[in-house]
Design an enzyme around this catalytic site. Sequence first.
Site, PDB file in Angstrom:
ATOM      1  N   MET A   1      10.941 -10.230  28.963  1.00  0.00           N
ATOM      2  CA  MET A   1      10.491 -11.115  27.581  1.00  0.00           C
ATOM      3  C   MET A   1       9.943  -9.671  26.310  1.00  0.00           C
ATOM      4  O   MET A   1       9.192 -10.136  25.356  1.00  0.00           O
ATOM      5  CB  MET A   1       9.666 -12.440  27.584  1.00  0.00           C
ATOM      6  CG  MET A   1       9.891 -13.015  28.048  1.00  0.00           C
ATOM      7  SD  MET A   1       9.102 -14.647  28.822  1.00  0.00           S
ATOM      8  CE  MET A   1       7.758 -14.153  30.070  1.00  0.00           C
TER       9      MET A   1
ATOM     10  N   GLY B   1      15.809 -18.548  36.683  1.00  0.00           N
ATOM     11  CA  GLY B   1      17.169 -16.808  36.789  1.00  0.00           C
ATOM     12  C   GLY B   1      15.642 -16.107  37.273  1.00  0.00           C
ATOM     13  O   GLY B   1      14.294 -16.200  37.758  1.00  0.00           O
TER      14      GLY B   1
ATOM     15  N   LYS C   1      15.222 -24.754  26.891  1.00  0.00           N
ATOM     16  CA  LYS C   1      14.163 -25.594  25.933  1.00  0.00           C
ATOM     17  C   LYS C   1      15.736 -26.327  24.590  1.00  0.00           C
ATOM     18  O   LYS C   1      16.316 -25.350  24.539  1.00  0.00           O
ATOM     19  CB  LYS C   1      12.980 -24.325  25.506  1.00  0.00           C
ATOM     20  CG  LYS C   1      12.267 -24.941  24.186  1.00  0.00           C
ATOM     21  CD  LYS C   1      11.544 -23.776  24.009  1.00  0.00           C
ATOM     22  CE  LYS C   1      10.962 -23.659  22.845  1.00  0.00           C
ATOM     23  NZ  LYS C   1      11.824 -23.844  21.541  1.00  0.00           N
TER      24      LYS C   1
ATOM     25  N   ASP D   1      18.059 -23.315  34.895  1.00  0.00           N
ATOM     26  CA  ASP D   1      17.527 -22.625  32.903  1.00  0.00           C
ATOM     27  C   ASP D   1      18.911 -21.859  31.779  1.00  0.00           C
ATOM     28  O   ASP D   1      19.692 -22.338  33.146  1.00  0.00           O
ATOM     29  CB  ASP D   1      16.331 -21.218  33.159  1.00  0.00           C
ATOM     30  CG  ASP D   1      15.846 -22.222  33.461  1.00  0.00           C
ATOM     31  OD1 ASP D   1      15.002 -23.416  33.662  1.00  0.00           O
ATOM     32  OD2 ASP D   1      14.655 -21.819  34.236  1.00  0.00           O
TER      33      ASP D   1
HETATM   34  N1  SAH Z   1      11.523 -14.981  36.818  1.00  0.00           N
HETATM   35  C1  SAH Z   1      12.684 -14.313  36.039  1.00  0.00           C
HETATM   36  C2  SAH Z   1      11.867 -12.977  34.290  1.00  0.00           C
HETATM   37  C3  SAH Z   1      11.561 -14.718  33.397  1.00  0.00           C
HETATM   38  S1  SAH Z   1      11.726 -14.402  31.806  1.00  0.00           S
HETATM   39  C4  SAH Z   1      12.722 -13.140  36.520  1.00  0.00           C
HETATM   40  O1  SAH Z   1      12.327 -12.392  37.820  1.00  0.00           O
HETATM   41  O2  SAH Z   1      13.593 -12.248  36.359  1.00  0.00           O
HETATM   42  C5  SAH Z   1      12.357 -13.740  30.889  1.00  0.00           C
HETATM   43  C6  SAH Z   1      12.896 -11.844  31.075  1.00  0.00           C
HETATM   44  O3  SAH Z   1      13.618 -11.847  32.058  1.00  0.00           O
HETATM   45  C7  SAH Z   1      13.703 -12.278  30.413  1.00  0.00           C
HETATM   46  O4  SAH Z   1      13.281 -12.238  28.599  1.00  0.00           O
HETATM   47  C8  SAH Z   1      13.883 -10.663  30.111  1.00  0.00           C
HETATM   48  O5  SAH Z   1      13.323  -9.504  30.294  1.00  0.00           O
HETATM   49  C9  SAH Z   1      14.159 -10.317  31.103  1.00  0.00           C
HETATM   50  N2  SAH Z   1      15.094 -11.184  32.045  1.00  0.00           N
HETATM   51  C10 SAH Z   1      15.626 -11.720  33.119  1.00  0.00           C
HETATM   52  N3  SAH Z   1      16.731 -11.795  33.547  1.00  0.00           N
HETATM   53  C11 SAH Z   1      17.371 -10.533  33.192  1.00  0.00           C
HETATM   54  C12 SAH Z   1      18.842  -9.704  33.216  1.00  0.00           C
HETATM   55  N4  SAH Z   1      19.691  -9.857  33.589  1.00  0.00           N
HETATM   56  N5  SAH Z   1      18.944  -8.582  32.358  1.00  0.00           N
HETATM   57  C13 SAH Z   1      17.456  -8.169  31.687  1.00  0.00           C
HETATM   58  N6  SAH Z   1      16.627  -8.572  31.877  1.00  0.00           N
HETATM   59  C14 SAH Z   1      16.616 -10.430  31.804  1.00  0.00           C
END
Ligand code: SAH
Length: 474
Positions: free
Chosen positions: A384, A302, A270, A248
Site C-alpha cells: 500500500m 486478495g 469500500k 473485495d
Molecule cells: N492481503 C493482501 C494485501 C492487501 S493490502 C495480500 O496478501 O497481498 C493491499 C496492497 O497489497 C496493495 O496496496 C498492494 O501494495 C498489494 N497488492 C495486492 N495485490 C497486488 C498485486 N497484484 N500487485 C501488486 N501489489 C499488490
Amino acid sequence: MNHFPLFADLHGKDVLVVGGGAVAERKARSLLSAGACVTVGAPEIGRSLRTLQAGGTIRCINTSFAEDWLDDIWLVIAATNDRSLNQQVAAAAQARRLFCNVVDDPELSSFQVPAIVDRAPLTIAISSGGSAPVLARRLRERIESLFDHSLGTLAELARQKRPEIRRALPDLAARRGFYDWLLDGPVFQALRRGHEDEAQTLLDDALAAGQTIRPGKVVLVSAGPGDPGLVTLKALRALNEADIILHDRLVSREILGLARRDATMIHVGKTPGEDHEATQSRIHRLMVEHAEQGRYVVRLKGGDAFIFGRGGEELEYLADHGITYEVVPGITSALACAAYSGVPLTHRDHAQSVRFITAHRHKHASPEEWRAMALPGQTLVFYMGVGQLDGLAAQLIGNGRTPDTPFALVENGSMNSQRALYGTLGELAGQAAKHSIRSPALLILGEVAALGPRLAWFGARISAPETEPLAALP
Ligand code: SAH
C-alpha cells in the site's frame, strides 16, 4: 445430445475385447474392475494378458476373429491396430445389435467409453462423443482435483444409510435438504479430516433428531494476487461450493469466474463516502447474517487474508458470534510480485531476512524502528505504498539506507498487465511518478532487487537508466 449417457451394470456379464496388445489389456482391466467376465481374442496375445488368463481372471481365444466370438456377448470392444479388422468386428456386432466401441474410432463405434473420475460408488464420466478425447481427459484432470477422495467415502455412507434416510425424511424436499447438509456440513468435513467414526455418529445423531437444516459457515478464502493459476485447490473447492461470495475490489474477474455459477456475488469493497470502519462492520454483519441463515459463505480476499487483509479481525467477530469458520491461506502479493519480477526475497549473499510492512507505518514508526528498517542485508516489502514513496525514501535514507539501494516496484503483480520498475532508492519517487505507477503496486527494497532486471521473466519491465544490473550488489 449426440450420445445417451448410460452406466451399465456388467457384473457377471460376458464382454469381448478383440485385440491382444496394450490397449486391449487396458480395456480388459477396466472391464474387470466393473465385474465383467472378459474374453480377449486375437491371434497374438501379450504377456500380461496371458498372465491374467493363467490366473483364471480372463478367457482368451488365440485365433483370428470369427463371428461366433459374439455368441452370448453383451458388449464388444475392438482394440486392434488393424482398421479393416476393427471394421469387420463393428459390422458383425451391428448385425447382432450389440453395442461396439472401436478404440479411438468414433465413426465405427456405437458407444463411447468416457473418461472417468472414480470416487466409488460415485463415478463422474466425461465424454466428447469421440470428437476430442484429449479434451475430455483434460477436463477429467480438473474434476479429479476438485473432489477429494473422501467424496467416495461419503457416497458409500449415503448408500448404506439410504433406506434410513428415506424412512426418516419421506418428503423429497426435506431429503434434498438433508443431502445438502451431508455434503456441505460437518459429516463431510469429518470425513475430509479422516474421522470416519465421527462422521457416522454425526449422521446417526442428525437422523435421530430429524435434523434437516444445515448450519451455515464462513470460509475465509485467500484468492492470491490475481493470476487464477495461483488459486489453491482448496480455494477453488470453496468457490465451487459457496452460496454467497463476499469479495473485495482486489479479487480479479478471472478468479470470480471460477465460482459456482449460481452463487450470489456481493462486492463488499469500500463505497464512496464510507469510512473503513463502516465498511468493515458492514462486512461483519453480512457474514454473520448469511451464515445464520444456513448459507455457505465465502469471504474472498486478495493475496493472503492474514497479511494486511483484516482477516484476523473478521475471524474474531465470527468467533464472538459463535459462527463456524475455516481459513484457506493464499499467496500474498509479496511472494507473487517477487516471483514474477525475478527478485528472490532472501539470498545467501544479499539478504538474510525479509519484512512485510504496510507503508502506512511510515507516519507512525519510531526512530528506532526506522533505524532497524534502514539496516542493510535485509529485504523490505512495502504494501500500500504508491502514494507515500517520497516520504518512505526520505525516512530510510535519513536513517542510513544508502540512496543506491536497489528497488523493484511491481504494479498489477502476476496479472497480464504487470509492470515492474527497477531502480535505486534515491530516484524511487521520481521514477514511479514518471512512469505513472498506480495501485495495486508493491515495493521491494534491498540488495536482492538488483537481481530483478537480470532474472525477470514476466510482464513489462522498466529499468531506470541509472540502474546497472547487479553492479550495486556488495
Ligand atoms: N492481503 C493482501 C494485501 C492487501 S493490502 C495480500 O496478501 O497481498 C493491499 C496492497 O497489497 C496493495 O496496496 C498492494 O501494495 C498489494 N497488492 C495486492 N495485490 C497486488 C498485486 N497484484 N500487485 C501488486 N501489489 C499488490
